[in-house]
Design a protein around this motif. Structure first.
Motif, PDB file in Angstrom:
ATOM      1  N   ARG A 159      17.243   3.562  24.678  1.00 18.91           N
ATOM      2  CA  ARG A 159      17.352   2.149  23.922  1.00 18.91           C
ATOM      3  C   ARG A 159      17.032   0.904  24.899  1.00 18.91           C
ATOM      4  NH1 ARG A 159      23.671   3.217  22.813  1.00 18.91           N
ATOM      5  NH2 ARG A 159      23.400   3.729  24.893  1.00 18.91           N
ATOM      6  N   SER A 160      16.782   1.207  26.390  1.00 12.78           N
ATOM      7  CA  SER A 160      16.505   0.141  27.127  1.00 12.78           C
ATOM      8  C   SER A 160      14.894   0.072  27.373  1.00 12.78           C
ATOM      9  CB  SER A 160      17.185   0.254  28.447  1.00 12.78           C
ATOM     10  OG  SER A 160      18.431   0.063  28.440  1.00 12.78           O
ATOM     11  N   ILE A 161      13.993   0.917  26.685  1.00 11.01           N
ATOM     12  CA  ILE A 161      12.689   0.881  26.810  1.00 11.01           C
ATOM     13  C   ILE A 161      12.330  -0.436  26.392  1.00 11.01           C
ATOM     14  CG2 ILE A 161      10.496   1.824  25.941  1.00 11.01           C
ATOM     15  CD1 ILE A 161      11.596   4.510  25.703  1.00 11.01           C
ATOM     16  N   ASP A 162      11.201  -1.115  27.039  1.00 13.88           N
ATOM     17  CA  ASP A 162      10.422  -2.330  26.860  1.00 13.88           C
ATOM     18  C   ASP A 162       9.518  -1.984  26.250  1.00 13.88           C
ATOM     19  OD1 ASP A 162       9.012  -4.555  27.075  1.00 13.88           O
ATOM     20  OD2 ASP A 162      10.391  -5.535  28.528  1.00 13.88           O
ATOM     21  N   TRP A 163       9.490  -2.127  24.982  1.00 19.54           N
ATOM     22  CA  TRP A 163       8.077  -1.741  24.019  1.00 19.54           C
ATOM     23  C   TRP A 163       6.983  -2.683  24.317  1.00 19.54           C
ATOM     24  CZ3 TRP A 163       8.473   3.090  22.591  1.00 19.54           C
ATOM     25  CH2 TRP A 163       9.604   3.720  22.551  1.00 19.54           C
ATOM     26  N   ARG A 164       7.071  -3.747  24.742  1.00 15.83           N
ATOM     27  CA  ARG A 164       5.861  -4.864  24.763  1.00 15.83           C
ATOM     28  C   ARG A 164       5.321  -4.115  26.059  1.00 15.83           C
ATOM     29  NH1 ARG A 164       7.714 -10.911  24.279  1.00 15.83           N
ATOM     30  NH2 ARG A 164       8.285 -10.382  22.366  1.00 15.83           N
ATOM     31  N   VAL A 165       6.027  -4.061  27.143  1.00 19.19           N
ATOM     32  CA  VAL A 165       5.297  -3.931  28.345  1.00 19.19           C
ATOM     33  C   VAL A 165       4.752  -2.319  28.189  1.00 19.19           C
ATOM     34  CG1 VAL A 165       5.819  -3.325  30.945  1.00 19.19           C
ATOM     35  CG2 VAL A 165       7.080  -5.248  29.904  1.00 19.19           C
ATOM     36  N   THR A 166       5.368  -1.477  27.452  1.00 19.92           N
ATOM     37  CA  THR A 166       5.064  -0.076  27.210  1.00 19.92           C
ATOM     38  C   THR A 166       3.648  -0.164  26.617  1.00 19.92           C
ATOM     39  OG1 THR A 166       7.199   0.881  27.358  1.00 19.92           O
ATOM     40  CG2 THR A 166       5.333   2.056  26.269  1.00 19.92           C
ATOM     41  N   ALA A 167       3.314  -1.113  25.711  1.00 23.11           N
ATOM     42  CA  ALA A 167       2.069  -0.991  24.801  1.00 23.11           C
ATOM     43  C   ALA A 167       1.127  -1.642  25.569  1.00 23.11           C
ATOM     44  CB  ALA A 167       2.610  -2.240  23.663  1.00 23.11           C
ATOM     45  N   ARG A 168       1.399  -2.596  26.514  1.00 19.67           N
ATOM     46  CA  ARG A 168       0.470  -3.475  27.466  1.00 19.67           C
ATOM     47  C   ARG A 168      -0.094  -2.511  28.457  1.00 19.67           C
ATOM     48  NH1 ARG A 168       3.362  -7.412  29.103  1.00 19.67           N
ATOM     49  NH2 ARG A 168       3.848  -6.948  31.123  1.00 19.67           N
ATOM     50  N   THR A 169       0.635  -1.709  28.877  1.00 18.68           N
ATOM     51  CA  THR A 169       0.248  -0.896  30.257  1.00 18.68           C
ATOM     52  C   THR A 169      -0.204   0.493  29.782  1.00 18.68           C
ATOM     53  OG1 THR A 169       2.720  -0.106  30.759  1.00 18.68           O
ATOM     54  CG2 THR A 169       2.078  -2.190  31.660  1.00 18.68           C
TER      55      THR A 169
END
Length: 315
Positions: free
Chosen positions: A72-82
């Motif tokens: 639940r703490s995954i940062d999807w914005r950073v995940t998508a960018r990297t």
């Protein structure tokens, strides 16, 4: 207050540790916050410091996702960018394991003024352990003696610190080890042990004189540890290592063998100084390359004078 100031203003003393000195460092540790990311510490790692840590009262930072993290703490914005999964950390989740790897081998049983390097390393490590307890963290350790070593898994309790100090005291007082064959861990084996017992996100302190440091052999292990953990090195030296003693003939012993050094020759004095400087320059360059903070300390330094500028801000 007067006693605390007296302790903090002096360098460690003696050839071997005393239990009361290790326990007394607890009063100093109350002034430290190991989670602080001070500008001074950032400069040691060759990084530009920033006071902006994100917005909001609770959010602290983003790091790579590791198995076991709350999805639940995954940062999807950073995940998508990297392209790699990243998770958010919050201040209430700042508790982390602290591992203190402290060297207590024969090379540290040397001192020319206030204390042996082994004593300074022990009091520094004790201060870090108490500071971790004050921060509510779990404390573990890897204590490398000349003939044996001790591994302590991180636990959040006063007894875990006392257990660490008891083992540290025992291995310190066993110096110098006069056996013909060393059965303890060399520096490579220490790093391998740290890779085995640490988990991602651990704050690891390595306290040593790095007498047997070899870049090609050890840098890959340090780089691996730094990628998955917060790693800080502390190199302890004695003033006589950096400057050759006055011209004359000197005898040294490790308790078993005796060696002589004739400093009457200028080339000998230059080679003496250069040997130490080469080791220091190599370690500095490798730490700069991998953004690992390197604390350089001498046996004549007060432990708190070294730690206060780096971890002085209490929460």
């Amino acid at each position: 207050m007067m006693r605390t100031q007296a302790i903090s203003s002096r360098a460690p003393q003696g050839a071997h540790c005393r239990l009361d000195a290790l326990l007394a460092t607890r009063y100093l540790a109350r002034n430290l916050n190991l989670h602080a990311r001070s500008p001074a510490l950032a400069l040691l790692a060759g990084q530009q410091s920033s006071s902006r840590r994100g917005r909001g009262l609770d959010f602290d930072e983003v790091r790579k996702y590791y198995p076991g993290d709350d999805v639940r703490s995954i940062d999807w914005r950073v995940t998508a960018r990297t392209g790699d999964a990243h998770t958010k950390l919050f201040k209430e989740e700042r508790e982390r394991p602290v591992l203190i790897a402290v060297d207590q081998r024969n090379s540290l049983f040397f001192g020319s003024q206030t204390c042996m390097k082994s004593v300074w390393a022990a009091e520094f490590s004790a201060t870090i352990a108490w500071a971790a307890l004050e921060n509510g963290d779990r404390i573990g350790g890897l204590i490398a003696g000349q003939a044996e070593h001790c591994e302590l898994r991180p636990k959040a309790s006063r007894s875990s610190v006392l257990h660490f100090l008891q083992n540290l005291l025992a291995l310190n007082q066993a110096l110098p080890d006069q056996s013909k064959k060393s059965t303890g861990l060399d520096f490579t084996e220490q790093l391998l042990a740290l890779r085995r017992i640490s988990r991602p996100g651990t704050h690891i302190f390595i306290v040593s004189d790095f007498a047997d440091y070899a870049s090609q052999q050890h840098l890959p292990h340090l780089s691996y540890l730094a990628r998955h953990n917060r790693l800080t090195l502390c190199m302890i030296s004695d003033p006589m290592e950096a400057v050759a003693p006055p011209p004359g003939y000197y005898q040294f012993t490790d308790g078993d063998t005796i060696a002589g050094l004739d400093t009457g020759s200028a080339p000998v004095r230059e080679a003496y100084v250069q040997t130490f400087q080469n080791r220091l320059d190599t370690l500095r360059a490798d730490c700069l390359k991998t953004a690992i903070p390197l604390i350089e300390a001498k046996t004549t330094d007060a432990v708190m004078e070294v730690l206060q500028p780096l971890f002085g801000a209490r929460r």
